[in-house]
Structure formats: C-alpha cells, structure tokens
Design a protein around this motif. Structure first.
Motif, PDB file in Angstrom:
ATOM      1  N   ALA A 242       3.180 -29.632   6.797  1.00 18.20           N
ATOM      2  CA  ALA A 242       2.690 -28.269   6.994  1.00 18.20           C
ATOM      3  C   ALA A 242       3.272 -27.768   8.308  1.00 18.20           C
ATOM      4  O   ALA A 242       3.915 -28.518   9.043  1.00 18.20           O
ATOM      5  CB  ALA A 242       1.167 -28.239   7.029  1.00 18.20           C
ATOM      6  N   ARG A 243       3.050 -26.517   8.599  1.00 15.85           N
ATOM      7  CA  ARG A 243       3.471 -25.938   9.878  1.00 15.85           C
ATOM      8  C   ARG A 243       2.295 -25.195  10.476  1.00 15.85           C
ATOM      9  O   ARG A 243       1.552 -24.522   9.780  1.00 15.85           O
ATOM     10  CB  ARG A 243       4.620 -24.964   9.682  1.00 15.85           C
ATOM     11  CG  ARG A 243       5.932 -25.652   9.460  1.00 15.85           C
ATOM     12  CD  ARG A 243       7.035 -24.861  10.158  1.00 15.85           C
ATOM     13  NE  ARG A 243       8.275 -25.579  10.242  1.00 15.85           N
ATOM     14  CZ  ARG A 243       8.612 -26.388  11.230  1.00 15.85           C
ATOM     15  NH1 ARG A 243       7.817 -26.605  12.211  1.00 15.85           N
ATOM     16  NH2 ARG A 243       9.779 -26.977  11.241  1.00 15.85           N
ATOM     17  N   LEU A 244       2.180 -25.315  11.767  1.00 16.59           N
ATOM     18  CA  LEU A 244       1.191 -24.559  12.522  1.00 16.59           C
ATOM     19  C   LEU A 244       1.990 -23.832  13.589  1.00 16.59           C
ATOM     20  O   LEU A 244       2.342 -24.411  14.611  1.00 16.59           O
ATOM     21  CB  LEU A 244       0.146 -25.492  13.127  1.00 16.59           C
ATOM     22  CG  LEU A 244      -1.045 -24.839  13.802  1.00 16.59           C
ATOM     23  CD1 LEU A 244      -1.773 -23.907  12.835  1.00 16.59           C
ATOM     24  CD2 LEU A 244      -2.000 -25.890  14.321  1.00 16.59           C
TER      25      LEU A 244
ATOM     26  N   THR B 139      -6.503 -30.458  11.842  1.00 17.43           N
ATOM     27  CA  THR B 139      -5.788 -30.878  13.042  1.00 17.43           C
ATOM     28  C   THR B 139      -6.388 -30.164  14.253  1.00 17.43           C
ATOM     29  O   THR B 139      -6.878 -29.048  14.141  1.00 17.43           O
ATOM     30  CB  THR B 139      -4.268 -30.586  12.909  1.00 17.43           C
ATOM     31  OG1 THR B 139      -3.586 -31.164  14.012  1.00 17.43           O
ATOM     32  CG2 THR B 139      -3.973 -29.121  12.829  1.00 17.43           C
TER      33      THR B 139
ATOM     34  N   GLU C 122      -7.569 -26.074   9.778  1.00 18.03           N
ATOM     35  CA  GLU C 122      -7.172 -26.742   8.544  1.00 18.03           C
ATOM     36  C   GLU C 122      -5.818 -26.210   8.101  1.00 18.03           C
ATOM     37  O   GLU C 122      -5.608 -25.001   8.051  1.00 18.03           O
ATOM     38  CB  GLU C 122      -8.211 -26.499   7.457  1.00 18.03           C
ATOM     39  CG  GLU C 122      -7.931 -27.302   6.206  1.00 18.03           C
ATOM     40  CD  GLU C 122      -9.035 -27.186   5.188  1.00 18.03           C
ATOM     41  OE1 GLU C 122      -9.861 -28.103   5.113  1.00 18.03           O
ATOM     42  OE2 GLU C 122      -9.062 -26.165   4.477  1.00 18.03           O
ATOM     43  N   VAL C 123      -4.889 -27.122   7.798  1.00 20.99           N
ATOM     44  CA  VAL C 123      -3.563 -26.743   7.311  1.00 20.99           C
ATOM     45  C   VAL C 123      -3.395 -27.292   5.903  1.00 20.99           C
ATOM     46  O   VAL C 123      -4.029 -28.277   5.525  1.00 20.99           O
ATOM     47  CB  VAL C 123      -2.430 -27.253   8.232  1.00 20.99           C
ATOM     48  CG1 VAL C 123      -2.485 -26.585   9.591  1.00 20.99           C
ATOM     49  CG2 VAL C 123      -2.469 -28.763   8.379  1.00 20.99           C
ATOM     50  N   ARG C 124      -2.525 -26.651   5.120  1.00 23.81           N
ATOM     51  CA  ARG C 124      -2.264 -27.061   3.739  1.00 23.81           C
ATOM     52  C   ARG C 124      -0.817 -27.497   3.609  1.00 23.81           C
ATOM     53  O   ARG C 124       0.076 -26.881   4.182  1.00 23.81           O
ATOM     54  CB  ARG C 124      -2.530 -25.901   2.789  1.00 23.81           C
ATOM     55  CG  ARG C 124      -2.245 -26.254   1.340  1.00 23.81           C
ATOM     56  CD  ARG C 124      -2.588 -25.103   0.429  1.00 23.81           C
ATOM     57  NE  ARG C 124      -4.020 -24.944   0.348  1.00 23.81           N
ATOM     58  CZ  ARG C 124      -4.751 -25.347  -0.684  1.00 23.81           C
ATOM     59  NH1 ARG C 124      -4.169 -25.882  -1.728  1.00 23.81           N
ATOM     60  NH2 ARG C 124      -6.041 -25.193  -0.683  1.00 23.81           N
TER      61      ARG C 124
ATOM     62  N   THR D  71       2.836 -27.838   2.366  1.00 22.75           N
ATOM     63  CA  THR D  71       3.721 -26.814   1.824  1.00 22.75           C
ATOM     64  C   THR D  71       4.734 -27.365   0.825  1.00 22.75           C
ATOM     65  O   THR D  71       5.569 -26.625   0.321  1.00 22.75           O
ATOM     66  CB  THR D  71       4.484 -26.109   2.962  1.00 22.75           C
ATOM     67  OG1 THR D  71       5.200 -27.088   3.712  1.00 22.75           O
ATOM     68  CG2 THR D  71       3.536 -25.354   3.871  1.00 22.75           C
TER      69      THR D  71
ATOM     70  N   THR E 266      -4.893 -30.987   2.132  1.00 23.36           N
ATOM     71  CA  THR E 266      -5.179 -30.315   3.402  1.00 23.36           C
ATOM     72  C   THR E 266      -5.474 -31.358   4.472  1.00 23.36           C
ATOM     73  O   THR E 266      -5.802 -32.502   4.169  1.00 23.36           O
ATOM     74  CB  THR E 266      -6.378 -29.358   3.283  1.00 23.36           C
ATOM     75  OG1 THR E 266      -7.527 -30.108   2.900  1.00 23.36           O
ATOM     76  CG2 THR E 266      -6.114 -28.253   2.283  1.00 23.36           C
TER      77      THR E 266
END
Length: 51
Positions: free
Chosen positions: A39-41, A12, A20-22, A24, A9
C-alpha cells in the motif's frame, strides 16, 4: 473483465495516529504465490505479509 484489488488491510502508526491502509495489488495475488501486500501512505510504501 473487471480486476478488483486485494481486500487486505493493515493498521499502521503515523505521527498523527493510526491509519488503516488497503493493499493495492490485484485480488488473488497471495493465492498466486505473491504473499507480500503493498500500500502507499502518501509517498511512503507500506508492505506486510499475512500473520
């Protein structure tokens, strides 16, 4: 065979605060020689390496 995703993780900063992004990618991608997490946001890609 069940494929799980990478547990990495990253926090950002966005216009509305920290998120928090994980990663993929499949679990084990770093051990296989691919050190970059992704990851994508929304439509925005987030990429990082282990620190």
């Amino acid at each position: 065979m069940e494929i799980s995703t990478c547990p990495a993780t990253k926090t950002t900063t966005t216009a509305t605060g920290d998120v928090e992004v994980r990663c993929t990618k499949p679990a084990g991608h770093v051990e296989s020689g691919d050190p970059r997490h992704e990851a994508r946001l929304g439509v925005f890609p987030i990429r990082w390496r282990e620190s």
